[in-house]
Design a protein around this motif. Structure first.
Motif: not given
Length: 491
Positions: A290-299
């Motif tokens: 979905l495009g360039k990702t600079v940071a991610s987090m999930y729960t």
């Protein structure tokens, strides 16, 4: 059929029947049946118990060493189970006799790993409890899969295993509270600047460290990490919800040949969901789907219903909770709003508690002291002179003053605290109850002053943090008066 099968193959059935015969022979006599937990042979091989010891229970036989706790069955006309350790090798065979029909050993301490190139590089030579349970819930060749086909009983086994693992982790933390401490970085830095090189007493003891998954410190760390990511990169652009579907083809292909439903194998649901979640995160962060990702987090969380509130509803709910708390403690909102604010000059100083103790009118205290000193009886005067002399000359000591109600103990406490304070020294007035603390000038409950838990036990610790304002106040005190001290718990 099941009873006959257990009679033939389960060694513990023979032991219980032998004990039952003894109970029936002498019903008025109390017997104790002990199943020895030590194993001289390799626990991975079938090690049938060869003897059943029936003996008297020795007082003080139990200790806190996990590998030496035995199962003890006490028969007092009922035959109820008295005590059992969750890591006893016979625990699972007794808890799940239909699954472990041959009396196979469960987890025990000291099970060694197979020597391979991978295990030779590891520091831990024995398998952990989590590794043992993880092995048991996987299909292996040459073994019966009775456990994995037990449906709801298998679910109980998973919960039982999880509780056992967490209980032993908590037990380790409870037994090592003296060596586990925590403190803020600013407090440690300030202590170092003051010239302290020994940090063994720095900080306070804690119940659960940040490494304990699900604990308050763990959740706080996760929250702070999320806030730092948002602060540095900005708020998230995408909020994606990924839900587990029990009808995924990978799940149905596994459960249908085994005549099971997805609910019967929650471990498979979790494994498939984790695999797909990792693949989704890989597509988003590495392949930039979905495009360039600079940071991610999930729960990962379970879905909850009827908990969706708007911002205004949440604010109203919070205000209602605050109002209820104030009313339950005897306030009305008008009293709360009209409460006097602290002196800003005092708040701006380093230690507010010490400055409060220094704010007493020493001339007024001396005048009241000189006025009331002549009212003491001869016995009270002897107590007064001995304690005040120990404080003024820094002799130290612990004094226990006993007297019936109405003999003037509170009057003596007030006079001694005035004698100490008008000399410029610190006197801390505490009491075991809130009502008694109100009778003393500057009085506090012992729970509040020293950070004592409300319901302490042998493992409780005070929340008084070394280096804090409250701890420094206690250190600078010349006299501590504790009224109604015998009312406190022995812990």
């Amino acid at each position: 059929m099941i009873v006959e099968m257990l009679n033939q193959v389960n060694p513990y059935v023979h032991q219980f029947r032998s004990a039952r015969d003894r109970f029936n022979t002498n019903p008025e006599t109390t017997f104790h049946m002990r199943i020895i937990s030590s194993r001289e042979k390799d626990g991975r091989a079938y090690d049938t118990p060869t003897a059943s010891e029936v003996a008297a229970l020795i007082p003080g036989d139990f200790n806190l060493e996990m590998d030496k706790i035995d199962i003890v069955l006490e028969e007092k006309q009922t035959g109820w189970l008295k005590r059992i350790s969750e890591i006893h090798p016979s625990y699972l065979a007794l808890q799940y006799p239909l699954i472990f029909a041959y009396g196979e050993d469960g987890f025990r301490l000291g099970i060694e790993k197979r020597v391979t190139e991978a295990t030779a590089k590891l520091k831990r030579k024995n398998i952990s409890m989590r590794q043992w349970y993880a092995y048991r819930i996987h299909e292996t060749e040459g073994e019966s899969h009775t456990l994995l086909h037990s449906k709801r009983l298998f679910q109980q086994f998973l919960v039982d295993g999880y509780i056992t693992i967490e209980a032993n982790r908590l037990c380790y933390l409870r037994m090592n509270q003296k060596s586990l401490r925590s403190d803020s970085f600013d407090s440690i830095q300030r202590s170092e600047n003051n010239g302290n090189t020994d940090m063994h007493e720095q900080g306070s003891r804690f119940i659960l460290p940040a490494t304990f998954v699900g604990g308050p410190r763990y959740m706080k760390n996760m929250y702070l990490d999320a806030m730092v990511i948002c602060k540095y990169f900005g708020f998230p652009d995408l909020f994606i919800t990924f839900t587990c579907n029990p009808k995924w083809p990978e799940i149905t292909r596994y459960v249908q040949p085994r005549k099971l439903s997805p609910d019967d194998r929650p471990d498979i649901l979790c494994r498939i969901f984790k695999c797909k979640l990792d693949r989704l995160m890989s597509d988003l962060t590495e392949k930039h789907l979905l495009g360039k990702t600079v940071a991610s987090m999930y729960t990962v969380e379970f879905q909850k219903r009827d908990l969706c509130l708007s911002a205004d509803e949440k604010q109203q709910f919070a205000l209602l909770e605050i109002e209820n708390i104030l009313k339950s403690n005897g306030f009305s909102l008008e009293q709360w709003e009209n409460m006097p604010m602290p002196d800003p000059d005092i708040v701006g100083n380093d230690n507010v508690l010490i400055l409060n103790e220094l704010s007493y009118d020493r001339e007024k205290l001396k005048a009241e002291h000189d006025r009331d000193i002549g009212k003491l009886t001869e016995e009270q005067m002897n107590i007064y002179r001995e304690i005040v002399d120990s404080v003024v000359n820094e002799k130290g000591g612990v004094f226990f003053v006993y007297g019936f109600g109405g003999t003037g103990k509170t009057f003596l406490w007030r006079l001694m605290s005035s004698a100490i304070r008008y000399r410029g020294k610190f006197c801390l007035n505490t009491a075991s109850s809130g009502i008694a603390s109100l009778l003393l000038q500057g009085g506090r409950t012992a729970h509040s002053r020293f950070g004592i838990p409300i319901n302490p036990d042998e493992f409780s610790t005070c929340t008084l943090i070394p280096g804090s304002d409250q701890a420094n106040l206690v250190k600078t005190a010349s006299l501590i008066i504790w009224d109604e001290a015998p009312m406190m718990s022995r812990h």
